[in-house]
Design a protein around this motif. Structure first.
Motif, PDB file in Angstrom:
ATOM      1  N   ALA A 489      -9.104  -5.774  -3.458  1.00 45.71           N
ATOM      2  CA  ALA A 489      -9.295  -5.845  -2.016  1.00 45.71           C
ATOM      3  C   ALA A 489      -9.843  -4.525  -1.502  1.00 45.71           C
ATOM      4  O   ALA A 489      -9.674  -3.488  -2.122  1.00 45.71           O
ATOM      5  N   SER A 490     -10.496  -4.599  -0.348  1.00 45.67           N
ATOM      6  CA  SER A 490     -10.962  -3.411   0.350  1.00 45.67           C
ATOM      7  C   SER A 490     -10.433  -3.452   1.762  1.00 45.67           C
ATOM      8  O   SER A 490     -10.373  -4.513   2.383  1.00 45.67           O
ATOM      9  N   PHE A 491     -10.040  -2.296   2.276  1.00 48.88           N
ATOM     10  CA  PHE A 491      -9.505  -2.221   3.619  1.00 48.88           C
ATOM     11  C   PHE A 491     -10.379  -1.278   4.432  1.00 48.88           C
ATOM     12  O   PHE A 491     -10.646  -0.159   4.007  1.00 48.88           O
ATOM     13  N   ALA A 492     -10.795  -1.684   5.589  1.00 49.13           N
ATOM     14  CA  ALA A 492     -11.561  -0.787   6.455  1.00 49.13           C
ATOM     15  C   ALA A 492     -10.687   0.415   6.805  1.00 49.13           C
ATOM     16  O   ALA A 492      -9.470   0.284   6.989  1.00 49.13           O
ATOM     17  N   VAL A 493     -11.313   1.576   6.886  1.00 50.54           N
ATOM     18  CA  VAL A 493     -10.560   2.814   7.085  1.00 50.54           C
ATOM     19  C   VAL A 493      -9.657   2.743   8.301  1.00 50.54           C
ATOM     20  O   VAL A 493      -8.525   3.200   8.284  1.00 50.54           O
ATOM     21  N   ASN A 494     -10.142   2.162   9.357  1.00 50.74           N
ATOM     22  CA  ASN A 494      -9.377   2.186  10.604  1.00 50.74           C
ATOM     23  C   ASN A 494      -8.500   0.961  10.819  1.00 50.74           C
ATOM     24  O   ASN A 494      -7.902   0.802  11.882  1.00 50.74           O
ATOM     25  N   SER A 495      -8.468   0.058   9.830  1.00 50.84           N
ATOM     26  CA  SER A 495      -7.715  -1.176  10.056  1.00 50.84           C
ATOM     27  C   SER A 495      -6.477  -1.302   9.187  1.00 50.84           C
ATOM     28  O   SER A 495      -5.617  -2.120   9.460  1.00 50.84           O
ATOM     29  N   ILE A 496      -6.396  -0.485   8.115  1.00 51.28           N
ATOM     30  CA  ILE A 496      -5.261  -0.660   7.213  1.00 51.28           C
ATOM     31  C   ILE A 496      -3.977  -0.140   7.836  1.00 51.28           C
ATOM     32  O   ILE A 496      -3.969   0.868   8.531  1.00 51.28           O
ATOM     33  N   ASP A 497      -2.914  -0.874   7.620  1.00 54.81           N
ATOM     34  CA  ASP A 497      -1.582  -0.400   7.998  1.00 54.81           C
ATOM     35  C   ASP A 497      -0.612  -0.831   6.914  1.00 54.81           C
ATOM     36  O   ASP A 497      -0.984  -1.523   5.960  1.00 54.81           O
ATOM     37  N   PHE A 498       0.632  -0.420   7.032  1.00 59.10           N
ATOM     38  CA  PHE A 498       1.605  -0.691   5.982  1.00 59.10           C
ATOM     39  C   PHE A 498       1.825  -2.184   5.785  1.00 59.10           C
ATOM     40  O   PHE A 498       1.932  -2.662   4.646  1.00 59.10           O
ATOM     41  N   LYS A 499       1.860  -2.962   6.865  1.00 59.16           N
ATOM     42  CA  LYS A 499       2.089  -4.391   6.753  1.00 59.16           C
ATOM     43  C   LYS A 499       0.988  -5.061   5.941  1.00 59.16           C
ATOM     44  O   LYS A 499       1.245  -5.889   5.065  1.00 59.16           O
ATOM     45  N   LYS A 500      -0.261  -4.687   6.215  1.00 58.70           N
ATOM     46  CA  LYS A 500      -1.391  -5.276   5.489  1.00 58.70           C
ATOM     47  C   LYS A 500      -1.355  -4.872   4.018  1.00 58.70           C
ATOM     48  O   LYS A 500      -1.674  -5.674   3.133  1.00 58.70           O
ATOM     49  N   LEU A 501      -0.955  -3.651   3.773  1.00 54.51           N
ATOM     50  CA  LEU A 501      -0.850  -3.175   2.394  1.00 54.51           C
ATOM     51  C   LEU A 501       0.206  -3.972   1.629  1.00 54.51           C
ATOM     52  O   LEU A 501      -0.015  -4.388   0.481  1.00 54.51           O
ATOM     53  N   LYS A 502       1.333  -4.216   2.240  1.00 58.14           N
ATOM     54  CA  LYS A 502       2.402  -4.960   1.568  1.00 58.14           C
ATOM     55  C   LYS A 502       1.985  -6.396   1.278  1.00 58.14           C
ATOM     56  O   LYS A 502       2.381  -6.980   0.262  1.00 58.14           O
TER      57      LYS A 502
END
Length: 625
Positions: A489-502
């Motif tokens: 997966a790739s996460f936009a720099v300004n959109s990632i947060d802990f919930k999305k990571l989990k």
């Protein structure tokens, strides 16, 4: 009247003065022999003969020694009997006020002796003939006895020793032991002089210590009550001793700027003597050696010592005003090939690529630059001013500049990275909440069998899943990371947060590689732009190392590492190597006003890592060379 005539006759008689003589014994041992002609692969060294040759060059170029005044003993010739014979001969031939110079480079030995006043230890040096029936050890008491005989004959003795535990060879003081890295000049074993069978067993065990370069201490006690007076304790001894390390420390070897191995102490000694006048005092020499070892990140590993007659501390290295001392380094032309000039000396004269020379006498206007070395005893130079037609074989040239050109020790890849603001935002929104998550593994923790690595690449946060699998390495079972698929997966720099990571990692363990903020990377590159030891590369495949940061829960802060673990998007099998070279800061965010200091700290971290690959070049990168 008769008395007056007699006195007049005496006064008119020619006065015959004994000429002050010079004697040097230089011993260098790289090759240690299990049997006659069979070199031990386990304990042989690499830089000792190079050291010895460089010291010989120094004596001849700067201190006026002639070839016939120097005895050299290298490798196979350096048997115990031969070394002892050379010491006996030296003690016999030296006379009053003669200058005696002794140098040894090879293995040092610690001997356990419950009767020794030197913290229960004695020291020694190791001759090259391990196969000797009487052991190849030469005890410190033997060395003190020989030196004392020279002192009793009023000779001025200088003894330099570049081996492990050198500080205890004529004197010792209890100093804490420290861990060291690299190739060591040490053998830790004991010798019971009157029990040859035990010697044989110890030396056999010594041969089996393949990678440590130091044999673990045994319980054998030599129980020797013999006490030989220390040379420096003799009144007005005029004796001076330099030791590469204390009696508790090991002596390192390093590649010099020509990538020729040397002892770190001797390399520093030769380096400082190139720039110092021969009138420099021994104290000044030692201080400059220690400064150079500090600059090379070695001083904490070994601390050179000097002791002897205090009157010698403020005299020159030899303790004598010899008439032939020179502050110049002169080399001779040995061959001419069109515009290329072959010079004598080479590395043994301290020459390196980039050094400049000028002719002497009527040829002062001719200028040369060293382009390459041809071994220890020759250098290739190009004429930068003047004509080859004006140069003849035998002409002397003086070194006028020591600026040295060398290849980088370390190639570093710093990927495009987020701004300081984006870095701190990621830390706040992802890292700090993750600290309380059991699946998040910090710097000191090992992930489970299946895990995710989260890292920054191509302006996005990426994740890659890895599987931990055992690898059979003989009797050991070592777990090593193996990538089982590409980026998940790739996460936009300004959109990632802990919930999305989990959501991405689910219930698997995960480790987060933080990049350097862009501002820190830019400052780091700027600070090292002219440094020859570090080269920043744009292609990860060309890099030796990269940087990453991560969290260390125990200290409540970030830890920055020079690492081979991740370079670009390439992860090494065996991940999370926990590199030795790291820098810690308090807290989880980097303030703008801390960027410059952090860049300087990371700069020193890179240079420390580079120093493990060899000698660091003090000269800036020049664009017009």
């Amino acid at each position: 009247m008769k008395t007056a005539v007699f006195l007049l006759l005496v006064l008119c008689m020619p006065v015959v003065l004994k000429a002050q003589k010079k004697h040097a014994l230089i011993i260098g041992i790289d090759n240690y022999y299990e049997r006659r002609g069979v070199v031990s692969k386990n304990i042989s060294l690499k830089g000792c003969v190079n050291d010895a040759m460089a010291i010989k060059g120094l004596l001849m170029n700067r201190f006026g020694f002639k070839e016939n005044e120097i005895q050299t003993v290298y490798n196979e010739e350096a048997t115990k009997d031969n070394i002892l014979s050379k010491f006996i001969s030296l003690a016999n031939v030296c006379g009053k006020d003669d200058v005696v110079f002794i140098y040894y480079a090879g293995h040092g030995v610690t001997l356990w002796n419950s009767y020794s006043p030197k913290d229960g230890k004695n020291q020694g040096i190791l001759a090259s003939d391990l196969y000797s029936k009487t052991s190849s050890l030469i005890r410190d008491n033997d060395l003190k006895t020989f030196v004392n005989k020279m002192i009793d004959k009023k000779a001025v003795v200088t003894f330099i020793n570049d081996c492990c535990f050198a500080g205890g060879l004529t004197k010792a003081a209890p100093i804490r032991e420290i861990d060291t890295v690299g190739r060591m000049r040490s053998i830790r074993y004991v010798h019971k002089e009157h029990e040859d069978e035990e010697d044989r067993e110890i030396e056999e065990a010594m041969k089996d210590t393949l990678l440590s370069r130091a044999l673990p201490a045994t319980n054998v006690d030599i129980k020797d009550k013999t006490i030989v007076q220390r040379p420096e304790d003799k009144k007005n001894s005029r004796f001076l001793f330099f030791a590469a390390a204390t009696d508790y420390e090991e002596s390192n070897e390093r590649l010099d700027l020509n990538n020729i191995p040397h002892g770190a102490f001797t390399a520093a000694f030769i380096h400082v003597m190139k720039k110092m006048p021969v009138s420099a005092t021994s104290t000044e020499i030692l201080n400059n050696i220690n400064k150079e070892l500090t600059r090379q990140y070695i001083f904490g590993l070994q601390k050179p010592l000097m002791y002897g007659d205090p009157n010698r501390y403020n005299m020159n290295l030899l303790g004598s005003n010899l008439p032939a001392l020179s502050n110049k380094t002169l080399v001779s032309v040995t061959a001419i090939n069109q515009n290329q000039i072959i010079l004598s000396g080479g590395a043994s004269a301290g020459l390196a690529r980039g050094n400049t020379l000028a002719g002497t006498g009527s040829k002062k206007a001719i200028k040369l630059r060293v382009d390459a070395l041809a071994g220890l005893t020759a250098a290739k130079a190009t004429i930068t001013y003047g004509s080859a037609a004006s140069i003849k074989v035998g002409d002397q040239f003086e070194v006028t500049g020591w600026h040295t050109v060398s290849l980088p020790r370390l190639k570093v890849y710093l990927p495009a990275s987020p701004s300081l603001h984006a870095f701190n935002r990621f830390v706040s929104q992802v890292i700090q909440p993750a600290i309380y998550d059991e699946q998040y593994k910090d710097y000191n923790q090992v992930p489970g069998d299946y895990s995710f690595n989260i890292y920054f690449s191509k302006d996005k946060w990426q994740s890659i899943q890895q599987q931990l699998a055992p690898i059979d390495r003989g009797t050991y079972k070592v777990k090593s990371y193996k990538t089982i698929n590409e980026s998940k997966a790739s996460f936009a720099v300004n959109s990632i947060d802990f919930k999305k990571l989990k959501q991405e990692v689910s219930k698997l363990d995960y480790f987060i590689y933080l990049p350097l903020p862009a501002e820190v990377s830019a400052r780091l590159k700027s600070n090292l732009a002219s440094n020859q030891n570090i080269q920043f590369v744009n292609n990860p495949s060309e890099a030796d190392v990269s940087f990453y940061a991560t969290v260390e829960r125990a200290t409540g802060g970030l830890i920055f590492l020079v690492s081979k673990e991740i370079i670009g998007e390439k992860f090494l099998d065996g991940g999370h190597m926990r590199e030795r070279h790291s820098h810690r800061i308090e807290g989880y965010n980097i303030k703008q006003d801390a960027v410059n200091k952090l860049a300087v700290d990371l700069q020193n971290l890179l240079l420390l890592s580079a120093s493990y690959k060899g000698w660091l070049n003090e000269y800036a990168r020049s664009t017009n060379r």
